[in-house]
Design an enzyme around this catalytic site. Sequence first.
Site, short mmCIF file in Angstrom:
data_model
loop_
_atom_site.label_atom_id
_atom_site.label_comp_id
_atom_site.label_asym_id
_atom_site.label_seq_id
_atom_site.Cartn_x
_atom_site.Cartn_y
_atom_site.Cartn_z
N ASP A 1 0.82 -1.22 0.00
CA ASP A 1 0.00 0.00 0.00
C ASP A 1 0.86 1.27 0.00
O ASP A 1 2.09 1.23 -0.08
CB ASP A 1 -1.02 -0.06 1.15
CG ASP A 1 -2.37 0.47 0.67
OD1 ASP A 1 -2.42 1.67 0.31
OD2 ASP A 1 -3.34 -0.30 0.60
N HIS A 2 0.19 2.41 0.12
CA HIS A 2 0.84 3.71 -0.12
C HIS A 2 2.07 3.92 0.76
O HIS A 2 2.09 3.56 1.93
CB HIS A 2 -0.16 4.85 0.11
CG HIS A 2 -0.55 4.98 1.55
ND1 HIS A 2 0.14 5.79 2.44
CD2 HIS A 2 -1.54 4.40 2.27
CE1 HIS A 2 -0.42 5.71 3.62
NE2 HIS A 2 -1.44 4.87 3.56
N ASP A 3 3.10 4.47 0.16
CA ASP A 3 4.30 4.94 0.86
C ASP A 3 5.11 3.83 1.53
O ASP A 3 5.96 4.12 2.37
CB ASP A 3 3.94 6.03 1.90
CG ASP A 3 3.24 7.21 1.24
OD1 ASP A 3 3.81 7.72 0.25
OD2 ASP A 3 2.13 7.58 1.67
N ASN B 1 2.72 2.75 4.43
CA ASN B 1 3.93 3.24 5.09
C ASN B 1 4.66 2.15 5.88
O ASN B 1 5.24 2.42 6.93
CB ASN B 1 3.56 4.42 6.00
CG ASN B 1 4.76 5.29 6.29
OD1 ASN B 1 5.74 5.27 5.55
ND2 ASN B 1 4.69 6.04 7.36
#
Length: 215
Positions: free
Chosen positions: A143-145, A163
């Site tokens: 997922d993101h980052d 993250n």
Amino acid sequence: MSDYVIIGAGGHAGVILDLLIARRENVLFLTDADPARHGSQLRGVSVTGSDDRLTGLDPTTVNIALGIGASGTDLPARLTTRRAIADDLRNRGYRLPSLIHPAATVSDGAVLDDGAQVMAGAIVQTGARIGHDVVVNTRAAVDHDCDIGDGAQIAPGATLGGNVQVGCDVWIGLGASVIQGVSIGNGAVIAAGAVVIDDIPAGARVAGVPAKDIH
Ligand code: JB3
């Protein structure tokens, strides 16, 4: 269309061959360290010999795809070895482009370093970095980052929340889940089905729900 040679001719190589065919690339041949595989074919492409078959190929015109995955009890050593094979090829002038299956979903806001492989059904969200020679395997989600260190492998169906920081040569097993914001140190092994809710130190082996050390 580019020319490719695949290193390895086992299970992972078959999946990489499918990916390259789906991308309409031209696979010249496969190599394998095991002489028993020489002379065989995968989807009509020959396993011609060992890696000395690369001798004489022009590294500026032929790309390499690493078809060696990782398995067995000596993870993460196998991941380190796999990365050394990739680095040796780079030092010899070969390019190992990042590879994304057409049925994967990779955000334009994600960065893939060369040698990274994203298989069918996988999702990589915005802000993620996928390091050199990482495998995001079938139907895994990053997922993101997230930041995935060089040589790490995310096994089929594993899920990383936003993250998550993953070190080099980390193994995240089949169907494991990692909650958002967690850091996993270099060379850690996360067993299949584990649910990681705390930071994991380098070199640790964890399993279970929630994941606990199994050294
Ligand atoms: O679970 C999934 C979806 N994939 C697994 C993957 C991540 O790892 C898969 O199920 C296997 O567990 C494993 O795939 P891999 O690495 O393809 O395993 P295997 O089928 O055993 O094939 C590895 C091949 O690489 C063998 O034929 C080895 O002889 C060959 N090999 C090892 N080192 C090499 C070298 N071949 C070449 N050309 N050069 C090498 O240095």
